[in-house]
Design a protein around this motif. Structure first.
Motif, short mmCIF file in Angstrom:
data_model
loop_
_atom_site.label_atom_id
_atom_site.label_comp_id
_atom_site.label_asym_id
_atom_site.label_seq_id
_atom_site.Cartn_x
_atom_site.Cartn_y
_atom_site.Cartn_z
N ALA A 127 -113.03 20.95 17.10
CA ALA A 127 -112.34 21.71 18.15
C ALA A 127 -113.28 22.28 19.19
O ALA A 127 -112.91 22.41 20.36
CB ALA A 127 -111.53 22.84 17.51
N VAL A 128 -114.51 22.61 18.78
CA VAL A 128 -115.45 23.27 19.68
C VAL A 128 -116.68 22.38 19.89
O VAL A 128 -117.29 21.95 18.90
CB VAL A 128 -115.88 24.63 19.12
CG1 VAL A 128 -116.81 25.34 20.10
CG2 VAL A 128 -114.66 25.49 18.81
N PRO A 129 -117.08 22.08 21.12
CA PRO A 129 -118.23 21.20 21.38
C PRO A 129 -119.56 21.91 21.16
O PRO A 129 -120.36 22.09 22.09
CB PRO A 129 -118.03 20.80 22.84
CG PRO A 129 -117.31 21.96 23.45
CD PRO A 129 -116.40 22.48 22.38
N ILE A 130 -119.81 22.32 19.92
CA ILE A 130 -121.05 23.02 19.60
C ILE A 130 -122.23 22.05 19.59
O ILE A 130 -123.33 22.37 20.04
CB ILE A 130 -120.92 23.72 18.23
CG1 ILE A 130 -119.78 24.74 18.27
CG2 ILE A 130 -122.24 24.41 17.85
CD1 ILE A 130 -119.49 25.38 16.94
N ILE A 131 -122.00 20.85 19.08
CA ILE A 131 -123.05 19.83 18.96
C ILE A 131 -122.62 18.59 19.72
O ILE A 131 -121.45 18.18 19.66
CB ILE A 131 -123.30 19.48 17.47
CG1 ILE A 131 -123.84 20.71 16.73
CG2 ILE A 131 -124.27 18.32 17.34
CD1 ILE A 131 -123.98 20.50 15.25
N ASP A 132 -123.57 17.99 20.43
CA ASP A 132 -123.31 16.75 21.16
C ASP A 132 -123.24 15.60 20.17
O ASP A 132 -124.25 15.22 19.56
CB ASP A 132 -124.41 16.51 22.19
CG ASP A 132 -124.16 15.24 22.99
OD1 ASP A 132 -123.05 14.69 22.91
OD2 ASP A 132 -125.10 14.78 23.68
N THR A 133 -122.06 15.04 19.98
CA THR A 133 -121.88 13.93 19.04
C THR A 133 -121.80 12.58 19.74
O THR A 133 -121.43 11.58 19.12
CB THR A 133 -120.61 14.15 18.20
OG1 THR A 133 -119.47 14.26 19.08
CG2 THR A 133 -120.72 15.41 17.36
N GLY A 134 -122.17 12.55 21.02
CA GLY A 134 -122.15 11.29 21.75
C GLY A 134 -120.80 11.01 22.36
O GLY A 134 -119.91 11.87 22.42
N VAL A 174 -112.77 21.13 11.09
CA VAL A 174 -111.89 21.73 12.10
C VAL A 174 -112.71 22.39 13.21
O VAL A 174 -112.43 22.20 14.40
CB VAL A 174 -110.95 22.76 11.44
CG1 VAL A 174 -110.13 23.49 12.50
CG2 VAL A 174 -110.03 22.08 10.43
N LEU A 175 -113.74 23.15 12.82
CA LEU A 175 -114.54 23.89 13.81
C LEU A 175 -115.26 22.97 14.78
O LEU A 175 -115.13 23.10 16.01
CB LEU A 175 -115.54 24.79 13.09
CG LEU A 175 -116.52 25.57 13.99
CD1 LEU A 175 -115.77 26.52 14.89
CD2 LEU A 175 -117.55 26.31 13.15
N PHE A 176 -116.03 22.02 14.25
CA PHE A 176 -116.85 21.17 15.11
C PHE A 176 -116.01 20.13 15.86
O PHE A 176 -116.45 19.60 16.88
CB PHE A 176 -117.94 20.50 14.31
CG PHE A 176 -119.07 21.41 13.94
CD1 PHE A 176 -120.09 21.70 14.83
CD2 PHE A 176 -119.11 22.03 12.70
CE1 PHE A 176 -121.12 22.55 14.51
CE2 PHE A 176 -120.13 22.90 12.35
CZ PHE A 176 -121.15 23.16 13.26
N VAL A 185 -124.85 14.46 8.87
CA VAL A 185 -123.48 14.86 8.60
C VAL A 185 -122.79 15.39 9.85
O VAL A 185 -121.72 14.91 10.25
CB VAL A 185 -123.43 15.92 7.47
CG1 VAL A 185 -122.01 16.43 7.27
CG2 VAL A 185 -123.96 15.33 6.17
N ILE A 186 -123.40 16.40 10.48
CA ILE A 186 -122.83 16.96 11.70
C ILE A 186 -123.78 16.85 12.89
O ILE A 186 -123.36 16.97 14.03
CB ILE A 186 -122.42 18.44 11.51
CG1 ILE A 186 -123.61 19.27 11.03
CG2 ILE A 186 -121.26 18.55 10.54
CD1 ILE A 186 -123.31 20.75 10.90
N VAL A 187 -125.07 16.63 12.61
CA VAL A 187 -126.07 16.46 13.68
C VAL A 187 -126.50 15.00 13.69
O VAL A 187 -127.02 14.50 12.69
CB VAL A 187 -127.29 17.36 13.45
CG1 VAL A 187 -128.32 17.15 14.57
CG2 VAL A 187 -126.88 18.82 13.36
N PRO A 188 -126.31 14.27 14.77
CA PRO A 188 -126.73 12.86 14.82
C PRO A 188 -128.21 12.72 14.54
O PRO A 188 -129.04 13.51 15.02
CB PRO A 188 -126.39 12.45 16.26
CG PRO A 188 -125.32 13.40 16.69
CD PRO A 188 -125.63 14.69 16.01
#
Length: 238
Positions: free
Chosen positions: A36-43, A32-34, A175-178
Motif C-alpha cells: 500500500a505504501v511505496p516505502i521501498i522501490d520494487t521496480g 499489506v504495508l509495503f 524478501v522485501i528489498v530487491p
C-alpha cells in the motif's frame, strides 16, 4: 500415532503467541504495508507482484526455520524430547510429525497470504509445479537448519540466534528489498542463501512467468542435503 502427534504439534504451534507473530502476523502486515505504501522501490510493475512471492518465502522460513528451531530448542531443554523419545512413538516418527506440523502451518500461511495478495491486485503467473518444488525444497532446507540449531545450541542461544537470522534474512534475502540494491560482491554472496534462492525462484516464476528455476532449485537442494544431514548427525536429544 504420527497423525495424532502432528495434530498436537500443530495445535501447540498455533496457540503460541510468539509463533503466531512470526508465522502469520508479520508476513501479513508486511504484505499489506509495503503493497500500500511505496516505502521501498520494487521496480516497475505493481508492488504486490514483487512482494507476494518474497513473503511466501518468508512464511516458509518463519515456520520451518525460526518457529521450529525455537519450539524444538525449548522442548529439548525441558526434557520433552527425551520423554517423547522414550515413548512408543519412535524418534523418526516424532521428527516426521514435526515436519507434518510445519507443512500444515505453511499451507495455512500460503492460503492466507495468497488471498490477501489477490485482494490487493496480485496477478500470479508461471507453473504451479515449479512453485510446489520450490516450496518443498525450501521447507526441507530451512527445516534442516532449524533442527540443527535446536539440537546443538542451548535454548536461549537458539531463541536469540533464530530471531537474529530471521531479521537479517528478511532484510538481505530479497524478501522485501530487491537484491540489486546491494553491491555486486555482497549480492553474489546473498544469492547463495536459501531465502534468496526461494524468494528469487518464486518471484521468477510467479512474477515473470519463468520456466523451471533450476539454479534456485539446485541451491535449495544443496542446503536441504547439508542441513538435514548435519541435523541427523549432530542433533542431541537432551
Amino acid at each position: 500415532m504420527i497423525g495424532a502427534q502432528t495434530a498436537l504439534e500443530t495445535r501447540m504451534l498455533l496457540r503460541n503467541g510468539e509463533q503466531l507473530l512470526l508465522t502469520i502476523v508479520i508476513p501479513t502486515v508486511l504484505l499489506v504495508l509495503f503493497s500500500a505504501v511505496p516505502i521501498i522501490d520494487t521496480g516497475s510493475g505493481k508492488r504486490v507482484d514483487f512482494l507476494a512471492p518474497g513473503l511466501l518465502a518468508l512464511a516458509v522460513m518463519s515456520t520451518a526455520f525460526t518457529g521450529q528451531a525455537i519450539a524444538t530448542g525449548f522442548e529439548r531443554r525441558y526434557g520433552v524430547l527425551k520423554r517423547l523419545g522414550a515413548s512408543p512413538l519412535p524418534r523418526w516418527a516424532l521428527m516426521t510429525a514435526k515436519t507434518g506440523s510445519v507443512l500444515v502451518t505453511e499451507i495455512l500461511q500460503i492460503v492466507l497470504l495468497t488471498v490477501i495478495a489477490l485482494a490487493l491486485g496480485w496477478s500470479p503467473q508461471g507453473s504451479p509445479v515449479a512453485v510446489v518444488l520450490l516450496l518443498v525444497l525450501g521447507t526441507a532446507a530451512f527445516s534442516g537448519l532449524g533442527l540443527l540449531m535446536a539440537g546443538t545450541l542451548k535454548a536461549e542461544a537458539t531463541l536469540a540466534a533464530a530471531n537474529l537470522v530471521f531479521l537479517l534474512l528478511l532484510v538481505g534475502g530479497g524478501v522485501i528489498v530487491p537484491l540489486d540494491k546491494f553491491p555486486g560482491v555482497v549480492r553474489s554472496a546473498l544469492d547463495l542463501l536459501p531465502i534468496s534462492a526461494l524468494s528469487g525462484g518464486l518471484r521468477g516464476v510467479l512474477q515473470h512467468g519463468a520456466a523451471m528455476p533450476w539454479s534456485d532449485l539446485g541451491i535449495l537442494t544443496v542446503w536441504a542435503v547439508l542441513g538435514l544431514g548435519a541435523a541427523a548427525r549432530f542433533f542431541r536429544w537432551e
